[in-house]
Design an enzyme around this catalytic site. Structure first.
Site, PDB file in Angstrom:
ATOM      1  N   LYS A  11       0.845  -1.208   0.000  1.00  0.00           N
ATOM      2  CA  LYS A  11       0.000   0.000   0.000  1.00  0.00           C
ATOM      3  C   LYS A  11       0.870   1.244   0.000  1.00  0.00           C
ATOM      4  O   LYS A  11       2.041   1.223   0.401  1.00  0.00           O
ATOM      5  CB  LYS A  11      -0.942   0.037   1.211  1.00  0.00           C
ATOM      6  CG  LYS A  11      -0.252   0.072   2.590  1.00  0.00           C
ATOM      7  CD  LYS A  11       0.092   1.462   3.117  1.00  0.00           C
ATOM      8  CE  LYS A  11       0.813   1.391   4.463  1.00  0.00           C
ATOM      9  NZ  LYS A  11       1.738   2.464   4.744  1.00  0.00           N
ATOM     10  N   ASP A 138      -2.440  -1.589  10.269  1.00  0.00           N
ATOM     11  CA  ASP A 138      -2.478  -1.643   8.805  1.00  0.00           C
ATOM     12  C   ASP A 138      -3.008  -2.973   8.262  1.00  0.00           C
ATOM     13  O   ASP A 138      -3.196  -3.123   7.055  1.00  0.00           O
ATOM     14  CB  ASP A 138      -1.065  -1.420   8.227  1.00  0.00           C
ATOM     15  CG  ASP A 138      -0.622   0.038   8.333  1.00  0.00           C
ATOM     16  OD1 ASP A 138      -1.445   0.906   8.701  1.00  0.00           O
ATOM     17  OD2 ASP A 138       0.560   0.306   8.034  1.00  0.00           O
TER      18      ASP A 138
HETATM   19  P1  ATP Z   1       4.217   0.054   7.835  1.00  0.00           P
HETATM   20  O1  ATP Z   1       4.138   0.735   6.509  1.00  0.00           O
HETATM   21  O2  ATP Z   1       3.003  -0.800   8.156  1.00  0.00           O
HETATM   22  O3  ATP Z   1       4.622   0.930   8.958  1.00  0.00           O
HETATM   23  P2  ATP Z   1       6.702  -1.030   6.925  1.00  0.00           P
HETATM   24  O4  ATP Z   1       6.370  -1.305   5.507  1.00  0.00           O
HETATM   25  O5  ATP Z   1       7.488   0.203   7.214  1.00  0.00           O
HETATM   26  O6  ATP Z   1       5.369  -1.049   7.772  1.00  0.00           O
HETATM   27  P3  ATP Z   1       7.364  -3.789   7.271  1.00  0.00           P
HETATM   28  O7  ATP Z   1       7.929  -4.206   5.954  1.00  0.00           O
HETATM   29  O8  ATP Z   1       6.004  -4.259   7.595  1.00  0.00           O
HETATM   30  O9  ATP Z   1       7.494  -2.232   7.498  1.00  0.00           O
HETATM   31  O10 ATP Z   1       8.418  -4.281   8.372  1.00  0.00           O
HETATM   32  C1  ATP Z   1       8.524  -3.729   9.657  1.00  0.00           C
HETATM   33  C2  ATP Z   1       9.305  -4.696  10.542  1.00  0.00           C
HETATM   34  O11 ATP Z   1       8.478  -5.833  10.808  1.00  0.00           O
HETATM   35  C3  ATP Z   1      10.560  -5.241   9.870  1.00  0.00           C
HETATM   36  O12 ATP Z   1      11.685  -4.609  10.371  1.00  0.00           O
HETATM   37  C4  ATP Z   1      10.566  -6.737  10.168  1.00  0.00           C
HETATM   38  O13 ATP Z   1      11.617  -7.070  11.039  1.00  0.00           O
HETATM   39  C5  ATP Z   1       9.245  -7.022  10.869  1.00  0.00           C
HETATM   40  N1  ATP Z   1       8.457  -8.099  10.198  1.00  0.00           N
HETATM   41  C6  ATP Z   1       7.784  -9.060  10.824  1.00  0.00           C
HETATM   42  N2  ATP Z   1       7.159  -9.869   9.954  1.00  0.00           N
HETATM   43  C7  ATP Z   1       7.432  -9.399   8.732  1.00  0.00           C
HETATM   44  C8  ATP Z   1       7.062  -9.812   7.425  1.00  0.00           C
HETATM   45  N3  ATP Z   1       6.308 -10.882   7.196  1.00  0.00           N
HETATM   46  N4  ATP Z   1       7.503  -9.049   6.392  1.00  0.00           N
HETATM   47  C9  ATP Z   1       8.254  -7.946   6.629  1.00  0.00           C
HETATM   48  N5  ATP Z   1       8.648  -7.541   7.842  1.00  0.00           N
HETATM   49  C10 ATP Z   1       8.246  -8.249   8.892  1.00  0.00           C
END
Ligand code: ATP
Length: 320
Positions: A11, A138
């Site tokens: 997203k 989210d």
């Molecule tokens: P958001 O936009 O919801 O704030 P994000 O995109 O910045 O999230 P994610 O890719 O969801 O961040 O990852 C955040 C943290 O979650 C990562 O540092 C990772 O260690 C942990 N994590 C746990 N499960 C997962 C997964 N299935 N995929 C990615 N990261 C994960």
């Protein structure tokens, strides 16, 4: 069924309005979510225990234990069903990790849909939504897909009708940004500035631009209250955003808590030229093109190239 594979999109936030810090440590948000065509794939295979393995984009930064959001989703679903089901999850990542594109939440949503099928639970979307909102703010949108306005912590969702397809370019950065740190920096900057923070509201001109599919109007209305904090923590993003604007992006914004930057293009062809220009400028680790809105988690079956889509109940609401 022994194995179920679910494809789930990333997203981008078209508006992210952050209210004052609440007593419980959260912020009231207005979050216009938009699902785009960058997909993770989660395959669930029947097993006795619970396990997860991850491959693909920055897989080494994703936990392969109980900290993985997809496993947490499977555990929560089994608990909801009151049974001791097992599953082995394989995640193929394309969504940048800790990139502000909700990759972890997407995998959690995909795991809910995959395990619901694998275990033959037949739970309706409403039940999965309830489990999703306990997993993270989210995750409910990741189950829904399309475009929607989220309020509260982002988990109360109202789907939006969108009058067209938008074309995007995403500039991926080296390393992630912690969402918690970015919110902390946002609070710090606001405290320093001393300005009162108002209650967040959805921007009517942005919703109007979405309704009629007007990319130019949408580009002018993209806003992200977390952007100053992301830029403060990662100064190089200012150059990335500037490069996109210089090459004709209709809008340039940090995606969610960053550090991925999102650029709205005029057309698919413009997205390709913009992506090529950003690659040449060397302002990103990688550059991707995508379109939105796209539907939420989609069950796919059969060998590659013969994937068959099984519609979920919410696809009938005109979101696909
Ligand atoms: P958001 O936009 O919801 O704030 P994000 O995109 O910045 O999230 P994610 O890719 O969801 O961040 O990852 C955040 C943290 O979650 C990562 O540092 C990772 O260690 C942990 N994590 C746990 N499960 C997962 C997964 N299935 N995929 C990615 N990261 C994960």
């Amino acid at each position: 069924m022994n194995s179920v594979t679910v494809r789930v999109p990333a997203k981008v936030n078209l508006q992210l309005a952050v209210g004052p810090l609440r007593d419980d440590g959260y912020h009231d948000l207005v979050n216009v979510f938009h699902a785009v065509s960058i997909f993770d794939e989660v395959t669930a295979v029947a097993e006795t225990g619970m396990s997860v393995r991850v491959e693909g984009e920055s897989a080494d930064q994703v936990p392969e234990d109980g900290d993985n959001l997809a496993i947490q989703a499977a555990v929560a679903l089994a608990r909801h069903a009151g049974r001791s089901y097992g599953v082995s999850l394989a995640i193929r990542k394309a969504i940048p990790v800790a990139g502000g594109m909700a990759g972890g939440s997407a995998d959690a949503a995909a795991a809910l849909v995959a395990c619901n099928e694998l275990w033959g639970l037949g739970l309706p979307l409403e039940d999965l939504m309830e489990i999703a909102s306990d997993l993270g703010s989210d995750v409910p949108f990741a189950l829904l897909g399309g475009t929607a306005v989220g309020t509260g912590r982002g988990e109360r969702l109202a789907p939006l009708e969108v009058g067209g397809t938008f074309h995007w370019v995403f500039a991926l950065a080296d390393g992630g940004l912690s969402t918690a740190k970015v919110y902390g920096e946002c609070d710090r900057i606001r405290q320093e500035g001393g300005e009162p923070v108002g209650h967040p509201r959805a921007a009517e001109p942005l919703l109007a631009a979405l309704r009629v599919g007007d990319a130019r109007a949408l580009g002018a209305e993209l806003t992200n209250d977390l952007q100053p904090a992301a830029l403060s923590l990662r100064g190089s993003l200012a150059r990335t955003l500037q490069a996109g604007r210089a090459h004709g992006a209709l809008g340039a914004i940090v995606s969610g808590s960053g550090p991925t930057c999102a650029f709205l293009a005029e057309s698919e062809a413009h997205a390709e030229t913009l992506a090529a220009a950003l690659k040449t400028e060397n302002v990103a680790r990688d550059v991707l093109t995508a379109h939105g809105p796209v539907p939420g988690p989609t069950v796919v079956q059969g060998p590659p190239g013969r994937a068959q889509r099984i519609p979920l109940s919410h696809d009938e609401s005109g979101q696909s």
